[in-house]
Design a protein around this motif. Structure first.
Motif, mmCIF file in Angstrom:
data_model
loop_
_atom_site.group_PDB
_atom_site.id
_atom_site.type_symbol
_atom_site.label_atom_id
_atom_site.label_comp_id
_atom_site.label_asym_id
_atom_site.label_seq_id
_atom_site.Cartn_x
_atom_site.Cartn_y
_atom_site.Cartn_z
ATOM 1 N N LYS A 297 -0.005 -6.921 -2.674
ATOM 2 C CA LYS A 297 0.907 -5.789 -2.831
ATOM 3 C C LYS A 297 1.923 -5.632 -1.700
ATOM 4 C CE LYS A 297 -0.570 -4.791 -6.660
ATOM 5 N NZ LYS A 297 0.273 -5.436 -7.649
ATOM 6 N N GLY A 298 1.753 -6.289 -0.550
ATOM 7 C CA GLY A 298 2.618 -6.022 0.592
ATOM 8 C C GLY A 298 4.090 -6.271 0.321
ATOM 9 N N LEU A 299 4.460 -7.501 -0.005
ATOM 10 C CA LEU A 299 5.850 -7.836 -0.289
ATOM 11 C C LEU A 299 6.355 -7.089 -1.510
ATOM 12 C CD1 LEU A 299 8.381 -9.568 0.214
ATOM 13 C CD2 LEU A 299 7.292 -11.396 -1.117
ATOM 14 N N ASN A 300 5.496 -6.911 -2.495
ATOM 15 C CA ASN A 300 5.907 -6.232 -3.713
ATOM 16 C C ASN A 300 6.181 -4.747 -3.492
ATOM 17 O OD1 ASN A 300 5.708 -8.362 -5.866
ATOM 18 N ND2 ASN A 300 3.663 -8.548 -4.986
ATOM 19 N N LEU A 301 5.423 -4.135 -2.611
ATOM 20 C CA LEU A 301 5.711 -2.731 -2.271
ATOM 21 C C LEU A 301 7.051 -2.611 -1.567
ATOM 22 C CD1 LEU A 301 2.664 -0.656 -0.950
ATOM 23 C CD2 LEU A 301 4.089 -0.288 -2.954
ATOM 24 N N ALA A 302 7.350 -3.559 -0.690
ATOM 25 C CA ALA A 302 8.655 -3.565 -0.028
ATOM 26 C C ALA A 302 9.773 -3.666 -1.057
ATOM 27 C CB ALA A 302 8.743 -4.716 0.964
ATOM 28 N N ALA A 303 9.568 -4.495 -2.089
ATOM 29 C CA ALA A 303 10.584 -4.647 -3.127
ATOM 30 C C ALA A 303 10.807 -3.356 -3.893
ATOM 31 C CB ALA A 303 10.193 -5.770 -4.081
ATOM 32 N N SER A 304 9.738 -2.613 -4.152
ATOM 33 C CA SER A 304 9.924 -1.347 -4.874
ATOM 34 C C SER A 304 10.644 -0.321 -4.007
ATOM 35 C CB SER A 304 8.584 -0.799 -5.368
ATOM 36 O OG SER A 304 7.737 -0.418 -4.313
ATOM 37 N N ASP A 305 10.404 -0.335 -2.684
ATOM 38 C CA ASP A 305 11.189 0.510 -1.777
ATOM 39 C C ASP A 305 12.666 0.124 -1.837
ATOM 40 O OD1 ASP A 305 8.780 1.604 -0.920
ATOM 41 O OD2 ASP A 305 8.754 0.533 0.988
ATOM 42 N N ASN A 384 -2.457 -2.750 -12.596
ATOM 43 C CA ASN A 384 -2.177 -2.649 -11.167
ATOM 44 C C ASN A 384 -1.742 -3.979 -10.588
ATOM 45 O OD1 ASN A 384 -3.027 0.141 -9.786
ATOM 46 N ND2 ASN A 384 -4.328 -0.204 -11.570
ATOM 47 N N TYR A 385 -2.330 -5.070 -11.056
ATOM 48 C CA TYR A 385 -2.024 -6.378 -10.478
ATOM 49 C C TYR A 385 -0.603 -6.823 -10.822
ATOM 50 C CZ TYR A 385 -3.051 -10.992 -8.565
ATOM 51 O OH TYR A 385 -3.044 -12.121 -7.792
ATOM 52 N N VAL A 386 -0.177 -6.632 -12.056
ATOM 53 C CA VAL A 386 1.195 -7.026 -12.415
ATOM 54 C C VAL A 386 2.216 -6.065 -11.828
ATOM 55 C CG1 VAL A 386 0.476 -8.142 -14.553
ATOM 56 C CG2 VAL A 386 1.234 -5.758 -14.617
ATOM 57 N N GLY A 387 1.755 -4.887 -11.380
ATOM 58 C CA GLY A 387 2.643 -3.927 -10.746
ATOM 59 C C GLY A 387 2.932 -2.741 -11.628
ATOM 60 N N LEU A 388 2.649 -1.559 -11.112
ATOM 61 C CA LEU A 388 2.967 -0.334 -11.851
ATOM 62 C C LEU A 388 4.478 -0.181 -11.959
ATOM 63 C CD1 LEU A 388 0.318 2.028 -10.218
ATOM 64 C CD2 LEU A 388 0.156 0.820 -12.407
#
Length: 394
Positions: A297-305, A384-388
């Motif tokens: 989730k780390g890089l993916n959370l940055a992308a959602s920000d 959750n894995y594919v991303g909310l």
């Protein structure tokens, strides 16, 4: 110098934000204290959520990713010497994840920025942010021995956990939440074919293990090690033996081993800083939150920000909707905490804890048994894995 948005940090989040803004005519300058070569040398995760894949395509940098990336429609959870596949595509209406190394992603973003002629200043030392809670923020830095000033409308802090951006916010205005885990991940990169076409997350009495990959010919493997473990204690032979011991028998039997080309130990922690905005400064990615790598989730959370800030900036500059600025933190944190929860759940239920009693181990087994035996449980993991979904800014 003057720009509309000053971006601190030329990692994937800073570069992606810069690319998206540039494509819509919003001028930005990126400041990075390291060299471009150093940024590219950092080996990080490479599992991209559907939302990040879509965002990269929107930014115009998805061509090589689509050609070389590996689309995964599922992954496996291994425990009690058996494997259960989580059918991501089948449980989420066709959503998938993409395996594409962060180094390659960063390379693509750098190339796009060079082609666009946008400004990135590498080896910018002593970066300091000024008047971030006022009307005229600016950044000072030293480049080639000369002190320079960059005036701007807004500042995006994409400079990571140790960067200057979060440290600029007065301590009394920040609240932090943190959980550290008493173990780390020993990771090995090798030019060997992956043991499986999909990722395998393994829970074993000896500890956690992960089988991942960077390509069809390059593998990335991890084993849980105690906190404070020394890298020198792990020869390649010891690593491969330990990994095999933690995998189901049929997986271990087909594992191809070889010399490591990179080896490192990463600590695990959960960290969130609130709020993610102070005046005209916005915290993005690791500057505001850290999650364990369990669950990717780390890089993916940055992308959602990045997605949230980029869309707010479009509304600010196109429609004058400055009121949206005040909602940035609230919008981001709703998704951040959900991802923190999922990363914590994966970490708590797949790892061994040194002080764990029999009760705790039985709870882990019950959790994994229930979630993997129930379609509802598997769907929860898959979603959750594919991303909310990204939060709307309206």
């Amino acid at each position: 110098m003057k720009t509309q948005v000053a971006i601190i940090g030329a990692g994937p989040s800073g570069l992606l934000l810069g690319q998206l803004l540039h494509r819509h005519g919003i001028d930005n300058v990126i400041l990075e204290r390291r060299s471009g070569e150093y940024v590219l040398s950092r080996i990080r995760a490479g599992v991209l959520e559907q939302g990040m894949v879509d965002l990269l395509r929107e930014a115009g940098v998805g061509e090589r990713m689509d050609a070389e990336g590996l689309t995964h429609g599922g992954f496996e959870l291994a425990f009690e010497n058996r494997r259960v596949r989580v059918d991501l595509a089948g449980l989420t209406g066709g959503k998938t994840v993409m395996v594409y190394g962060q180094t390659e992603l960063t390379r693509d973003l750098m190339a796009a920025r060079r082609e666009a002629g946008a400004t990135t200043l590498y080896q910018a030392d002593d970066v300091q942010l000024h008047d971030v809670d006022g009307e005229s923020p600016y950044v000072t830095f030293v480049k080639d021995g000369q002190r320079q000033t960059l005036a701007c409308d807004y500042i995006a802090g994409c400079d990571g956990y140790h960067g200057v951006s979060r440290q600029t916010i007065p301590a009394e205005r920040l609240k932090t939440f943190e959980r550290t885990y008493p173990f780390g991940w020993l990771g090995v990169l090798s030019d060997t074919p992956p043991v499986s076409d999909e990722l395998i997350y393994a829970s074993h009495a000896r500890g956690f293990a992960l089988c991942s990959m960077r390509s069809a010919r390059r593998s990335r493997y991890y084993v849980q090690v105690p906190e404070g473990e020394q890298l020198e204690a792990w020869s390649d032979a010891r690593f491969w033996a330990e990994l095999k011991a933690r995998l189901p028998d049929d997986v271990a039997a087909r594992l191809v081993t070889g010399p490591s080309i990179e080896k490192s130990i990463a600590p695990l922690r959960s960290f969130v800083a609130e709020p993610m905005r102070y005046g005209r400064l916005f915290l993005v990615g690791d500057a505001a939150h850290i999650v364990p790598p369990t669950g990717a989730k780390g890089l993916n959370l940055a992308a959602s920000d990045v997605s949230t800030l980029y869309r707010i900036m479009l509304e600010v500059y196109r429609e004058g909707r400055v009121e949206l600025i005040e909602r940035y933190s609230e919008i981001c944190l709703r998704r951040v905490w959900k991802a923190v929860r999922f990363s914590w759940w994966m970490t708590a239920n797949l790892h061994r804890f040194s002080d764990q009693e029999d009760f705790g181990r039985r709870i882990q087994q019950a959790e994994l048994g229930y979630y993997t035996a129930s379609r509802a449980g598997l769907t929860t993991i898959a979603e959750n894995y594919v991303g909310l979904p990204y939060e709307a800014i309206e």
